[in-house]
Design a protein around this motif. Sequence first.
Motif, mmCIF file in Angstrom:
data_model
loop_
_atom_site.group_PDB
_atom_site.id
_atom_site.type_symbol
_atom_site.label_atom_id
_atom_site.label_comp_id
_atom_site.label_asym_id
_atom_site.label_seq_id
_atom_site.Cartn_x
_atom_site.Cartn_y
_atom_site.Cartn_z
ATOM 1 N N LYS A 144 0.835 -1.202 0.000
ATOM 2 C CA LYS A 144 0.000 0.000 0.000
ATOM 3 C C LYS A 144 0.871 1.253 0.000
ATOM 4 C CE LYS A 144 -4.045 -1.781 2.405
ATOM 5 N NZ LYS A 144 -4.910 -1.590 3.576
ATOM 6 N N ASN A 145 0.620 2.113 -0.981
ATOM 7 C CA ASN A 145 1.294 3.419 -1.066
ATOM 8 C C ASN A 145 2.784 3.327 -0.764
ATOM 9 O OD1 ASN A 145 -1.187 4.769 -1.630
ATOM 10 N ND2 ASN A 145 -1.687 4.619 0.533
ATOM 11 N N ASN A 146 3.449 2.394 -1.406
ATOM 12 C CA ASN A 146 4.862 2.142 -1.133
ATOM 13 C C ASN A 146 5.746 2.982 -2.051
ATOM 14 O OD1 ASN A 146 7.509 1.086 -0.987
ATOM 15 N ND2 ASN A 146 6.715 -0.858 -0.230
ATOM 16 N N ARG A 147 6.487 3.895 -1.437
ATOM 17 C CA ARG A 147 7.437 4.745 -2.162
ATOM 18 C C ARG A 147 8.870 4.510 -1.685
ATOM 19 N NH1 ARG A 147 5.043 9.412 -4.780
ATOM 20 N NH2 ARG A 147 2.795 9.252 -4.620
ATOM 21 N N GLU A 148 9.078 3.388 -1.029
ATOM 22 C CA GLU A 148 10.398 3.093 -0.485
ATOM 23 C C GLU A 148 11.477 3.060 -1.575
ATOM 24 O OE1 GLU A 148 12.699 -0.372 2.100
ATOM 25 O OE2 GLU A 148 10.590 -0.648 1.596
ATOM 26 N N PHE A 149 11.111 2.616 -2.772
ATOM 27 C CA PHE A 149 12.092 2.462 -3.839
ATOM 28 C C PHE A 149 11.859 3.423 -5.002
ATOM 29 C CE2 PHE A 149 11.827 -1.629 -1.620
ATOM 30 C CZ PHE A 149 13.137 -1.719 -1.182
ATOM 31 N N CYS A 150 11.190 4.526 -4.731
ATOM 32 C CA CYS A 150 10.961 5.523 -5.788
ATOM 33 C C CYS A 150 12.207 6.373 -5.974
ATOM 34 C CB CYS A 150 9.757 6.401 -5.468
ATOM 35 S SG CYS A 150 10.010 7.566 -4.123
ATOM 36 N N ALA A 151 12.242 7.111 -7.066
ATOM 37 C CA ALA A 151 13.350 8.030 -7.319
ATOM 38 C C ALA A 151 13.159 9.262 -6.449
ATOM 39 C CB ALA A 151 13.381 8.426 -8.787
ATOM 40 N N TRP A 152 14.186 9.630 -5.729
ATOM 41 C CA TRP A 152 14.132 10.836 -4.901
ATOM 42 C C TRP A 152 14.822 11.991 -5.612
ATOM 43 C CZ3 TRP A 152 10.633 10.498 -1.363
ATOM 44 C CH2 TRP A 152 10.331 9.265 -0.816
ATOM 45 N N TRP A 153 15.016 11.858 -6.892
ATOM 46 C CA TRP A 153 15.642 12.860 -7.744
ATOM 47 C C TRP A 153 14.825 12.877 -9.027
ATOM 48 C CZ3 TRP A 153 17.485 8.419 -5.722
ATOM 49 C CH2 TRP A 153 17.604 7.329 -6.577
#
Length: 126
Positions: free
Chosen positions: A7-16
């Motif tokens: 659910k709503n997982n942004r752990e591995f999203c691009a932070w740039w």
Amino acid sequence: MDIGRLKNNREFCAWWPEPDIILSLKESPEYNLYIWEGYIGEIFEDPIFTDKNWVGFTRDYHEWVGAWEDVTEIENVDEYIWDMLRYKDKEYDPIWKNTVPKVFDLIIDFLTYAKQTGQTVIMEEN
């Protein structure tokens, strides 16, 4: 399987400012993963098989179709799971050894959950 991490997982999203691939469930949009495209590339950039009859993520990534072209509903989740499982034992560049296997498992769990619950997976590039 811990479905809470789907659910709503942004752990591995691009932070740039680089693109993510977003996987979400049409029927339950709170289930979504934001995966930096670089992680997807690390998994699929060197196909482990030589024939060009690519399917699933391998096809989408190398032919720039599916999410790389437009918002896409995955019609055959089994195809994507099967395609991913062919990369299960792939060795990654040491710089990615602590992240890419976790991303891999997360995507497999997401697709498996969608299949088990009969939901539609939507992919898009953001």
